[in-house]
Design an enzyme around this catalytic site. Structure first.
Site, PDB file in Angstrom:
ATOM      1  N   SER A  68       0.804  -1.222   0.000  1.00  0.00           N
ATOM      2  CA  SER A  68       0.000   0.000   0.000  1.00  0.00           C
ATOM      3  C   SER A  68       0.837   1.272   0.000  1.00  0.00           C
ATOM      4  O   SER A  68       0.390   2.309  -0.503  1.00  0.00           O
ATOM      5  CB  SER A  68      -0.935   0.007   1.213  1.00  0.00           C
ATOM      6  N   ASP A 230      -4.982   7.984   8.782  1.00  0.00           N
ATOM      7  CA  ASP A 230      -5.007   6.759   9.591  1.00  0.00           C
ATOM      8  C   ASP A 230      -3.829   6.673  10.559  1.00  0.00           C
ATOM      9  O   ASP A 230      -3.721   5.719  11.307  1.00  0.00           O
ATOM     10  CB  ASP A 230      -5.057   5.511   8.696  1.00  0.00           C
ATOM     11  N   HIS A 233      -0.164   5.167   7.420  1.00  0.00           N
ATOM     12  CA  HIS A 233       0.429   5.420   6.112  1.00  0.00           C
ATOM     13  C   HIS A 233       0.911   6.867   6.023  1.00  0.00           C
ATOM     14  O   HIS A 233       0.420   7.728   6.730  1.00  0.00           O
ATOM     15  CB  HIS A 233      -0.595   5.140   5.000  1.00  0.00           C
TER      16      HIS A 233
END
Length: 303
Positions: A68, A230, A233
């Site tokens: 990701s 979040d 990240h």
């Protein structure tokens, strides 16, 4: 007076009790951290395409692989995605067009790298950049196995004629939603995996750039601005910082192929294991194969 055997048994029972208690705390903290971090169904724009199309020469084909972080999880503007940051950075510094193809997927582990390479087989890369390892840690994949899979992917890319750059797994100790003692344990796991990744990837022919704590010093200046919503990240600024190191390593690796060893910083040679240890604690350090032999590495300190 209790027998030595009984004393030893009691000590073992106490140790087991402490270990089970600690493990229970770590599991509870991990579940809480996962709840705090959360997930989103939003996906960033792909960023695939040609960068520097106004520059002369044939495009350099660059393949991006990983999880990701390489996808650009949480980014909403295509200009802030790793694809765009790396494409623009490489084309500017190499003064030639760069075609980016990003096969990274959210949640990918080292075992998924071969599938990602296969998905891009019709376009052989000149340069490949890999970011992987975070999900190996969260899924408790043994570091030795994870590193072996990474080395296999590097070897396959090298057999396709590509130069390869690997960004080692970042230091999990910089992730704020992780409380202690979970943060301390994750810091150890991530640095241990980074060392394994470095040795395996360099032996397979890649240049490794340590991402270790590259965001941590900047936290003193920008604070939470380097992390996304979040808190796990990177934010747009965080992605820009990480990709800056990847671009510098990519340029250095490509120029070494073209026998243009333009390196900024002090380059030295040291045993590969020692180089991996140093890099795991000093973000921004690049470790590359050295002419001296398989167990030696060329180390470039950019910070």
């Amino acid at each position: 007076m209790p027998s030595p055997a009984r004393t030893t048994a009691k000590a073992a029972a106490r140790t087991a009790g402490v270990s089970l208690g600690t493990y229970a705390i770590l599991v509870a903290q991990a579940l809480l951290a996962r709840k705090r971090i959360g997930t989103t169904t939003d996906r960033p724009p792909s960023g695939n395409g040609l960068y520097g199309d106004d520059l002369p020469g044939e495009p350099l084909h660059c393949l991006l692989l990983g999880d990701s972080t390489m996808v650009g999880y949480g980014v909403k503007d295509v200009a802030h995605t790793p694809s765009a940051l790396i494409g623009n950075g490489l084309s500017h510094l190499l003064d030639r067009p760069v075609r980016i193809r990003n096969e990274s997927t959210v949640g990918a582990r080292s075992r998924d790298l071969m599938h990602q390479i296969t998905a891009s087989d019709e376009q052989r890369p000149d340069l490949a950049i890999i970011l992987i390892g975070a999900n190996d840690i969260t899924h408790q994949v043994p570091a030795k196995r994870s590193a072996r899979r990474l080395a296999g992917a590097v070897s396959r890319l090298r057999s396709l004629g590509a130069e390869v750059v690997v960004g080692s797994v970042p230091d999990f100790g910089t992730i704020k939603p992780l409380p202690d003692p979970l943060r301390t344990v994750c810091r150890y796991w991530s640095r241990h995996l980074a060392r394994r990744q470095t040795v395996a990837a360099v032996e397979a022919g890649a240049r490794v750039v340590s991402l270790a704590d590259v965001l941590e010093p900047l936290l003193l200046v920008k604070g939470d601005a380097l992390f996304g919503d979040d808190r796990f990240h990177p934010s747009a600024d965080g992605y820009s910082t990480v990709c800056g190191f990847l671009v510098a390593a990519g340029v250095a690796q490509w120029r070494s192929r073209e026998e243009q060893p333009v390196e900024v910083g002090a380059v030295e040679q040291m045993p590969l294991g020692e180089a991996a240890e140093w890099a795991s604690e000093h973000g921004g350090t690049e470790v590359a194969p050295a002419p001296r032999g398989r167990r030696w590495a060329a180390v470039l300190r950019r910070r």
